[in-house]
Design an enzyme around this catalytic site. Sequence first.
Site, PDB file in Angstrom:
ATOM      1  N   ASN A   1      36.916  25.120  68.101  1.00  0.00           N
ATOM      2  CA  ASN A   1      37.064  26.703  68.015  1.00  0.00           C
ATOM      3  C   ASN A   1      35.753  27.163  68.482  1.00  0.00           C
ATOM      4  OD1 ASN A   1      40.055  26.571  67.428  1.00  0.00           O
ATOM      5  ND2 ASN A   1      39.441  26.405  65.066  1.00  0.00           N
TER       6      ASN A   1
ATOM      7  N   GLU B   1      27.829  21.351  79.295  1.00  0.00           N
ATOM      8  CA  GLU B   1      26.521  21.912  79.150  1.00  0.00           C
ATOM      9  C   GLU B   1      26.659  23.476  79.281  1.00  0.00           C
ATOM     10  OE1 GLU B   1      24.532  18.062  78.358  1.00  0.00           O
ATOM     11  OE2 GLU B   1      23.550  19.874  78.635  1.00  0.00           O
TER      12      GLU B   1
HETATM   13  C1  FAD Z   1      34.203  16.242  79.664  1.00  0.00           C
HETATM   14  C2  FAD Z   1      33.534  17.026  78.920  1.00  0.00           C
HETATM   15  C3  FAD Z   1      32.348  16.454  78.090  1.00  0.00           C
HETATM   16  C4  FAD Z   1      31.844  17.287  77.139  1.00  0.00           C
HETATM   17  N1  FAD Z   1      30.705  16.472  76.303  1.00  0.00           N
HETATM   18  C5  FAD Z   1      30.232  17.063  75.385  1.00  0.00           C
HETATM   19  C6  FAD Z   1      29.073  16.645  74.423  1.00  0.00           C
HETATM   20  O1  FAD Z   1      28.889  15.670  74.629  1.00  0.00           O
HETATM   21  N2  FAD Z   1      28.542  17.412  73.521  1.00  0.00           N
HETATM   22  C7  FAD Z   1      29.052  18.583  73.413  1.00  0.00           C
HETATM   23  O2  FAD Z   1      28.610  18.988  72.332  1.00  0.00           O
HETATM   24  N3  FAD Z   1      30.019  19.277  74.022  1.00  0.00           N
HETATM   25  C8  FAD Z   1      30.582  18.663  75.119  1.00  0.00           C
HETATM   26  N4  FAD Z   1      31.487  19.355  75.806  1.00  0.00           N
HETATM   27  C9  FAD Z   1      31.834  20.565  75.578  1.00  0.00           C
HETATM   28  C10 FAD Z   1      31.322  21.587  76.481  1.00  0.00           C
HETATM   29  O3  FAD Z   1      29.898  22.061  76.412  1.00  0.00           O
HETATM   30  C11 FAD Z   1      32.303  22.829  76.243  1.00  0.00           C
HETATM   31  O4  FAD Z   1      33.661  22.462  76.822  1.00  0.00           O
HETATM   32  C12 FAD Z   1      31.784  24.081  77.162  1.00  0.00           C
HETATM   33  O5  FAD Z   1      30.428  24.467  76.499  1.00  0.00           O
HETATM   34  C13 FAD Z   1      32.790  25.280  77.170  1.00  0.00           C
HETATM   35  O6  FAD Z   1      33.350  25.351  75.800  1.00  0.00           O
HETATM   36  P1  FAD Z   1      34.754  25.534  75.356  1.00  0.00           P
HETATM   37  O7  FAD Z   1      35.477  24.526  76.107  1.00  0.00           O
HETATM   38  O8  FAD Z   1      35.144  25.685  74.046  1.00  0.00           O
HETATM   39  O9  FAD Z   1      35.479  26.952  76.343  1.00  0.00           O
HETATM   40  P2  FAD Z   1      35.334  28.450  75.723  1.00  0.00           P
HETATM   41  O10 FAD Z   1      34.116  28.604  75.141  1.00  0.00           O
HETATM   42  O11 FAD Z   1      36.418  28.450  74.838  1.00  0.00           O
HETATM   43  O12 FAD Z   1      35.533  29.214  77.185  1.00  0.00           O
HETATM   44  C14 FAD Z   1      36.430  29.631  77.727  1.00  0.00           C
HETATM   45  C15 FAD Z   1      36.375  30.493  78.763  1.00  0.00           C
HETATM   46  O13 FAD Z   1      35.865  31.668  78.328  1.00  0.00           O
HETATM   47  C16 FAD Z   1      34.584  31.873  78.951  1.00  0.00           C
HETATM   48  N5  FAD Z   1      33.671  32.489  78.112  1.00  0.00           N
HETATM   49  C17 FAD Z   1      33.448  32.090  76.707  1.00  0.00           C
HETATM   50  N6  FAD Z   1      32.445  33.036  76.469  1.00  0.00           N
HETATM   51  C18 FAD Z   1      32.182  33.970  77.461  1.00  0.00           C
HETATM   52  C19 FAD Z   1      31.217  35.179  77.283  1.00  0.00           C
HETATM   53  N7  FAD Z   1      30.253  35.471  76.260  1.00  0.00           N
HETATM   54  N8  FAD Z   1      31.220  35.801  78.599  1.00  0.00           N
HETATM   55  C20 FAD Z   1      31.946  35.082  79.544  1.00  0.00           C
HETATM   56  N9  FAD Z   1      32.596  34.327  79.718  1.00  0.00           N
HETATM   57  C21 FAD Z   1      32.946  33.519  78.637  1.00  0.00           C
HETATM   58  C22 FAD Z   1      34.021  30.466  79.520  1.00  0.00           C
HETATM   59  O14 FAD Z   1      33.019  30.709  80.478  1.00  0.00           O
HETATM   60  C23 FAD Z   1      35.158  29.730  79.762  1.00  0.00           C
HETATM   61  O15 FAD Z   1      35.769  30.164  81.256  1.00  0.00           O
HETATM   62  C24 FAD Z   1      32.114  18.443  76.918  1.00  0.00           C
HETATM   63  C25 FAD Z   1      33.134  19.053  77.716  1.00  0.00           C
HETATM   64  C26 FAD Z   1      33.726  18.338  78.491  1.00  0.00           C
HETATM   65  C27 FAD Z   1      35.111  18.923  79.247  1.00  0.00           C
END
Ligand code: FAD
Length: 284
Positions: A34, A268
């Site tokens: 979340n 990232e």
């Molecule tokens: C293949 C893969 C590998 C990964 N590896 C790691 C890892 O090793 N370690 C780790 O900790 N994480 C890891 N991640 C997690 C990754 O960093 C997150 O998926 C990413 O930061 C986005 O978070 P979320 O998926 O929860 O999207 P959300 O934060 O829910 O975002 C959803 C959408 O809303 C937009 N959004 C959110 N907030 C704002 C804002 N303030 N202003 C404008 N737009 C906004 C986002 O840009 C996106 O388009 C990985 C992800 C993937 C897919």
Amino acid sequence: GHILYFGNDEQKQKYLPKLASGEWIGAWGLTEANTGSDAGNMQCTATKDGDGWVLNGTKNWITHGISGNVAVVLARTGEPRAKSNVTAFIVEKGTPGFTAGKKENKLGMRASETAELVFDNCRISDAQRMGEVGDGFRQAMKVLDGGRISIAALSLGIAKGAYEASLKYSKERQQFDQPISNFQAIAFKLADMATKIEVSEMLIYQAADKKNRHEPMTKESAMAKYYASEVAVQCATEAVQIFGGYGYTKDFPVEKYYRDSKLCTIGEGTSEIQKLVISREVLK
Ligand SMILES: Cc1cc2nc3c(=O)[nH]c(=O)nc-3n(C[C@H](O)[C@H](O)[C@H](O)COP(=O)(O)OP(=O)(O)OC[C@H]3O[C@@H](n4cnc5c(N)ncnc54)[C@H](O)[C@@H]3O)c2cc1C
């Protein structure tokens, strides 16, 4: 990276040689189900218990979550939304209460697993803590500054792969009795790809050079990551178009570039978050 920058001498000696040689694989856990972009609002907690800590909660989307021998985990040690409420810990695979959970079934980047880390009353000693209590989020932001250069470089590699495959194919593929590279519509795609790739490369070198000089590079690394990742998606998309129907099959590499590239605008920190970081820096 996190242990290199913020580990003490003992932690560095214990983990870095194995991680640097590839004997051990590392994982880094910040994101939760979340809390992605809003990682600071994490729910995974570390509670002081005697001379150690007890971790409870889950981390999601963790690269090498299953295969990693050791993980750096960011956990909340203060109240939700409070300042300085996150601390970094090193947790080894096999520590009781620490297991890997669900593996994600991804669009691309399928050669590297992404999984959940589950902490259920996982006890670790205080020697596994990195830096000061409450300093974890600041540390994580520093680690991300460097990590973004790596994702930018990964993006550049995908963009170059897509461009080079397209260049070769467009000279070989004949339609209307001539190579498709003779058509300006195709040649201009190659011109756009080549130009954007060079700009990406320059932004990456600029950020990497600042990092090597230990200069602030939050803006530069975010710019490199934002631009290079979007260019990777654009180049991979155009590559599939240049390959036509063949590009839509697994007989050629460009469909993989197309699938893999999309991770780069998300992992990232998404492109939107990079723009947030860049705009904060330019508005300072
Ligand atoms: C293949 C893969 C590998 C990964 N590896 C790691 C890892 O090793 N370690 C780790 O900790 N994480 C890891 N991640 C997690 C990754 O960093 C997150 O998926 C990413 O930061 C986005 O978070 P979320 O998926 O929860 O999207 P959300 O934060 O829910 O975002 C959803 C959408 O809303 C937009 N959004 C959110 N907030 C704002 C804002 N303030 N202003 C404008 N737009 C906004 C986002 O840009 C996106 O388009 C990985 C992800 C993937 C897919």
